[in-house]
Design a protein around this motif. Structure first.
Motif, short mmCIF file in Angstrom:
data_model
loop_
_atom_site.label_atom_id
_atom_site.label_comp_id
_atom_site.label_asym_id
_atom_site.label_seq_id
_atom_site.Cartn_x
_atom_site.Cartn_y
_atom_site.Cartn_z
N GLY A 190 3.21 -23.58 13.08
CA GLY A 190 3.67 -22.49 12.23
C GLY A 190 3.31 -22.67 10.78
N GLY A 191 2.65 -23.79 10.45
CA GLY A 191 2.23 -24.03 9.08
C GLY A 191 0.84 -23.48 8.82
N VAL A 192 0.36 -23.73 7.62
CA VAL A 192 -1.00 -23.33 7.26
C VAL A 192 -1.98 -24.21 8.03
CG1 VAL A 192 -2.69 -23.22 5.38
CG2 VAL A 192 -0.31 -22.53 4.97
N ILE A 213 5.24 -20.78 -2.86
CA ILE A 213 4.02 -20.03 -2.52
C ILE A 213 3.55 -20.41 -1.12
CG2 ILE A 213 1.58 -19.76 -3.08
CD1 ILE A 213 2.34 -19.89 -6.03
N SER A 214 3.61 -21.69 -0.80
CA SER A 214 3.19 -22.18 0.51
C SER A 214 4.08 -21.64 1.62
CB SER A 214 3.19 -23.70 0.52
OG SER A 214 2.87 -24.23 1.77
N SER A 215 5.38 -21.44 1.33
CA SER A 215 6.28 -20.91 2.36
C SER A 215 5.90 -19.48 2.73
CB SER A 215 7.73 -20.97 1.88
OG SER A 215 8.04 -19.94 0.94
N PHE A 216 5.32 -18.74 1.79
CA PHE A 216 4.84 -17.40 2.11
C PHE A 216 3.56 -17.46 2.94
CE2 PHE A 216 7.92 -16.07 -0.92
CZ PHE A 216 8.17 -14.73 -0.65
N LEU A 217 2.75 -18.48 2.73
CA LEU A 217 1.47 -18.59 3.44
C LEU A 217 1.66 -19.02 4.89
CD1 LEU A 217 -0.51 -20.43 0.62
CD2 LEU A 217 -0.78 -18.04 1.32
N ALA A 218 2.71 -19.79 5.18
CA ALA A 218 2.92 -20.33 6.53
C ALA A 218 3.62 -19.31 7.42
CB ALA A 218 3.75 -21.61 6.45
#
Length: 399
Positions: free
Chosen positions: A227-229, A172-177
């Motif tokens: 490129g992260g959250v 899920i986090s990979s989609f947010l970043a």
């Protein structure tokens, strides 16, 4: 209004906790072949008997390719009896139990799992030395259903709280970043589209369990890599999740298991110890300058996520759990005064599982964890504190 006592009972959605302390999810390394063991139960009994209100099991995968590696529990009928034994044991102490539910995405070791990992956008895996494929529409529909199925099974097993993993560069986090999500379809682009999977999963899990369990999510105050959250993005996501109304609380974390793990842990970086646990090729890579940059070192300070978490507190009305370097009674009391509803502790309870009880009794005012982080490499052999005397170490399966 006066701040609540951190040791007073509190409501977490439909669940009443005996106090406001949480044993944060820390992979236990006690599930060989993905099975619940007596050692895993003993691991959670220690902080439960030691006074915490809620202990969190990590990490419970919703699908085989969603495991971080092959020894992670996949929630299903096969693992249900063991999970029931675990919840029964914890409940007997008066504590409640949470299950951290998730899909590891690019943090999964596809070679260990025997199935390729999936992520938002295609990328190389430093863990398996394979390419991780971009999740298809069919993958995302399957994974979303798997979350609902896992939630149903965990409620049957007696879990009180389901913690949805939306941080640390997991699926899920990979989609947010934005740096990991380069998609041009309805799952990529503006945050509202990148957050689609997070919101969808929260919705189906809530619809599945109703008020039979509390549903929370672990979100990032900052991923700690370009490129992260970011904190701003994290707040926007939290506001969307709050508006949707499917969650009972958010746990505020940070860092990336894939890109910058030490941003979460802070303190000494155990590069040599960690490298020694890796396969030869990964071990060599970690000892190069590029590999060493992966294990960055951040000075430890008490409650190191507090400043960023306060921005979330100001922007939200829903219950929040403060995480990150909480070792002192003073810090716990300050968190209550700041408006946080719960405090989550990791390494402090790994070092002293009975710390909460001794803080409540006034025996001590702070823990003795030195934040050397030498516990980190032990996740593959049974997570433990190397500072423990031999007689204090919780037994490890096969060890």
């Amino acid at each position: 209004m006066s701040a609540p006592d951190v040791f007073s009972p509190a409501e977490l959605g439909p669940v009443r906790l005996r106090n406001r302390t949480v044993k944060a999810a820390t992979f236990e390394g006690r599930t060989p072949r993905g099975e619940v063991t007596d050692e895993l139960i003993a691991y959670h009994l220690a902080p439960a008997e030691g006074g915490v209100g809620l202990t969190t099991v990590a990490y419970l995968a919703v699908a085989p390719e969603g495991r971080t590696h092959r020894d992670v529990v996949v929630v299903g009928d096969r693992t249900l009896p063991g999970l029931q034994r675990l919840t029964d044991a914890v409940h007997a102490t008066g504590a409640k139990i949470a299950g951290q539910v998730g899909h590891a995405g690019p943090v999964a070791d596809g070679r260990s799992n025997g199935v390729r990992a999936i992520t938002a956008s295609r990328m190389p895996s430093p863990l398996s030395m394979q390419m991780i494929r971009s999740a298809t529409e069919a993958d995302l529909a399957r994974v979303t259903k798997a979350y609902a199925d896992a939630a149903r099974t965990l409620v049957r097993a007696g879990f009180d709280v389901l913690e949805l993993h939306m941080a640390h560069s997991y699926l899920i986090s990979s989609f947010l970043a934005p740096g990991l999500n380069r998609r041009r379809d309805r799952w990529g682009g503006p945050l509202e589209r990148r957050a689609r999977l997070a919101r969808q999963v929260a919705r189906v899990v809530r619809e599945e369990v109703g008020d039979a369990a509390a549903v929370t999510a672990k979100v990032s105050v900052s991923d700690g890599f370009r490129g992260g959250v970011t904190t701003e993005t994290g707040i926007e996501l939290a506001q969307l999740l709050e508006a949707d109304g499917h969650l009972d609380a958010l746990q505020l974390s940070g860092g990336s298991s894939l890109m910058n793990p030490m941003y979460l842990f802070r303190g000494a970086a155990p590069v040599e110890e960690f490298a020694a646990t890796m396969p030869p090729m990964v071990r060599w890579g970690m000892r190069t300058p590029i590999g060493r940059s992966f294990m960055k070192e951040y000075a430890f300070e008490e409650a190191y996520f507090r400043d960023k978490a306060l921005r979330f507190r100001a922007a939200l009305s829903m219950p929040l759990m403060l995480l990150g370097g909480i070792n002192r009674l003073e810090t716990m009391q300050q968190a209550m005064a700041d408006g946080f509803d719960f405090v989550a502790m990791g390494r402090a309870l790994l070092r002293e599982p009975d710390l909460v009880a001794r803080l409540q009794q006034g025996v001590v005012r702070e823990g003795i964890c030195i934040h050397c982080n030498r516990c980190m490499p032990t996740i593959y052999s049974g997570t433990r504190c190397p500072e423990w005397a031999a007689g204090e170490v919780i037994p490890v399966a096969g060890g």
